[in-house]
Design a protein around this motif. Structure first.
Motif, PDB file in Angstrom:
ATOM      1  N   LEU A 196       0.825  -1.203   0.000  1.00 45.70           N
ATOM      2  CA  LEU A 196       0.000   0.000   0.000  1.00 45.70           C
ATOM      3  C   LEU A 196       0.861   1.256   0.000  1.00 45.70           C
ATOM      4  O   LEU A 196       0.442   2.315  -0.446  1.00 45.70           O
ATOM      5  CB  LEU A 196      -0.924   0.008   1.213  1.00 45.70           C
TER       6      LEU A 196
ATOM      7  N   THR B 160       1.042   3.205  -3.133  1.00 44.28           N
ATOM      8  CA  THR B 160      -0.117   3.898  -3.697  1.00 44.28           C
ATOM      9  C   THR B 160       0.150   5.345  -4.146  1.00 44.28           C
ATOM     10  O   THR B 160      -0.172   5.687  -5.282  1.00 44.28           O
ATOM     11  CB  THR B 160      -1.297   3.875  -2.710  1.00 44.28           C
TER      12      THR B 160
ATOM     13  N   LEU C 236      -0.237   6.363  -8.035  1.00 46.79           N
ATOM     14  CA  LEU C 236      -1.283   7.304  -8.447  1.00 46.79           C
ATOM     15  C   LEU C 236      -0.696   8.475  -9.226  1.00 46.79           C
ATOM     16  O   LEU C 236      -1.176   8.835 -10.297  1.00 46.79           O
ATOM     17  CB  LEU C 236      -2.030   7.831  -7.208  1.00 46.79           C
TER      18      LEU C 236
END
Lengths: 288, 273
Positions: free
Chosen positions: A10, A13, A17
């Protein structure tokens, strides 16, 4: 000990993005928009249409495009390959085993040109090449009458400017590569009676070949994208004399507002960049 | 040995000439910035600090420096944060797509960013983001992220995992281990990446030139261009002074980065003893 990921992926991320929005999407958009007639003004601005390969047919028939490709090649070969790569190597080679203080002073001077932001480099160089500039002053000492460098030799001027700005990088790469060659190999060759030239071509260059290839790819890729230096020094002119692909792209998209066409040129640039980038990765022989 | 000495002297001679060629354009800017009526050629100045006080006395110039600091500082901070986070799983865990992810990152580091400026501008236009400093900062951040992640990962690889494992045994979480053990140990690496990002962005002209419009939002890199691009009569002295002030941060940061680099990584010893 490497553990299986427990949600730590995670952490990726934010980066994923950002890269997706500002890197991947623009690349996909380039591919889509390049086949449209997108424009900021005129009738095309009101009805956006898919026009197939029209931009590309136009592009390859456009003498301005063809000459931009040619100018980009000239700029790449002279300022990147011959200029930075060769001059950087010569500098690193000459500086080898020289007086430490001397080495440091020359190093600082060359690196100063590299640390200086592109826009300031452009300004320095415009002054340097101008009618009353330093270069004409110097050739004046030898009785040569002043030359309007930026008008008569614009390509030479921007090439020299880019060499001045970029050479330090190659120099530093080669310096560290040369430092890693074990001293005794070259000494042994000297004792065996090999000439300097032979040592250079049979020992030194083969031993730093990897760095030469990698550096050449990096410098080429970097030079391919050069916009600021040329745009601020000559604006692509006089006429179109220094209009390389990035400047041509800028003029089509942001001066003539032909976004579709501009994007098609971007795509060409991108494809050249992708091919060069793949070569670069191959030359790195990366282990991940 | 006579031949050898001659050869050495020739080499020194060539280096001196090359050095002078590299020095000359910079030397001019240095002299011109202290000269009230500086011209394009090199001449000895009637020494004055007027150019600098004129540049620094202009609120527009100061604001452009401020915008530059916000833009580049923000970008450097975001790049460091995002790449520390991204580097952690890439350095510490087995993941299915790790190899292809790292390869695409490396691939992206080499792509010329110039090539995507047209579609990025169109995107900004579409989402009405043009002239937004924050959006520009985000774009700049992602343009230097691939390099940041790649560097950060290799820096993190050199931090021994043993220390972290010890912390886990003492009850630290993954996040705690990253924040309290790994990040402090790689401060030199973090500083290097922050400095590189900041300087790269500080010198970037193209991106803010395309994405920002109103004069109040333009960073120094664009202001300086308008300075010598649009003024009919160029005041070389002031422009040189502006250039010199604008170049200073890059020079100072480069020197700092050298210090960090040469310090290297002495953390390997931390697990022994």
């Amino acid at each position: 000990m490497k553990r299986k990921s427990r949600g730590a992926f995670l952490f990726l991320t934010p980066s994923v993005l950002l890269l997706l929005i500002f890197f991947i999407v623009p690349i996909i958009l380039t591919i889509c928009f390049a086949f449209t007639n997108m424009a900021l003004t005129g009738s095309a601005a009101r009805n956006l249409q898919f026009i197939g390969f029209q931009n590309f047919t136009n592009m390859f028939q456009d003498p301005d495009f063809r000459i931009s490709v040619w100018r980009t090649l000239v700029f790449l070969i002279f300022s990147a390959v011959i200029g930075q790569v060769v001059l950087g190597f010569i500098l690193a080679l000459l500086m080898k085993e020289k007086n430490v203080t001397f080495r440091r002073i020359i190093g600082i001077i060359v690196i100063a040109g590299w640390v200086t932001p592109e826009i300031v480099v452009a300004f320095c160089m415009v002054a340097f090449f101008s009618d009353n500039g330093s270069l004409n002053q110097i050739i004046g000492w030898f009785g040569i009458s002043p030359v309007s460098w930026l008008f008569s030799f614009p390509m030479v001027s921007v090439i020299i400017a880019n060499i001045w700005h970029g050479t330090a990088f190659s120099m530093m790469v080669y310096q560290s590569a040369l430092d890693e060659i074990p001293k005794d190999i070259e000494e042994a060759a000297t004792i065996d009676g090999a000439s300097n030239f032979k040592i250079l071509s049979y020992i030194t260059i083969p031993m730093v070949k990897g760095s030469i290839v990698t550096n050449m790819m990096l410098v080429t890729l970097q030079t391919l994208g050069v916009f600021t230096l040329i745009y601020t020094m000559t604006g692509g002119g006089p006429g179109t004399a220094t209009q390389t692909l990035p400047v041509f792209m800028y003029n089509q998209a942001f001066v003539n507002y032909q976004f579709g066409y501009g994007t098609a040129i971007s795509l060409v640039l991108l494809v050249i960049g992708i091919v060069a980038s793949l070569f670069y990765m191959k030359s790195m022989k990366v282990k991940v | 040995m006579v031949k050898h000495r001659l050869q050495r002297n020739i080499q020194y001679g060539i280096l001196v000439i090359l050095g002078l060629c590299f020095l000359l354009p910079l030397f001019w800017i240095l002299l011109a910035s202290f000269d009230t009526n500086a011209q394009q050629g090199i001449k000895f100045p009637n020494f004055t600090l007027d150019n600098f006080s004129a540049v620094l006395g202009d609120s527009g110039n100061l604001r452009s420096f401020g915008v530059g600091i916000i833009l580049s500082g923000g970008q450097a901070t975001l790049v460091v944060l995002a790449s520390v986070l991204a580097a952690y799983p890439l350095s510490r865990y087995e993941m299915r797509f790790k190899k292809s992810f790292l390869l695409s990152i490396l691939f992206m580091t080499a792509l010329p960013i110039t090539a995507v400026m047209v579609p990025v501008f169109q995107m900004f236009l579409f989402f009405k983001l043009q002239n937004s400093i924050f959006a520009t900062m985000l774009f700049l951040t992602s343009s230097s992220l691939p390099y940041g992640i790649w560097m950060m990962k290799s820096f993190m690889d050199s931090v021994p995992i043993d220390l972290e494992e010890a912390a886990w045994i003492d009850g630290a979480s993954v996040w705690g281990g990253l924040r309290r053990i790994v990040a402090p140990l790689m401060l030199p690496g973090i500083a290097t990446i922050a400095i590189f990002t900041f300087s790269g962005s500080w010198g970037n002209f193209f991106v803010p030139y395309i994405l920002l419009q109103t004069p109040e939002k333009l960073p120094a890199s664009v202001t300086i261009y308008q300075f010598f691009g649009s003024h009919g009569m160029v005041e070389y002295g002031r422009l040189a002074a502006f250039s010199l002030l604008y170049t200073m941060p890059s020079v100072v940061l480069y020197m700092f980065s050298q210090r960090y680099m040469s310090k290297g990584f002495s953390m390997g010893g931390a697990t022994k003893g």
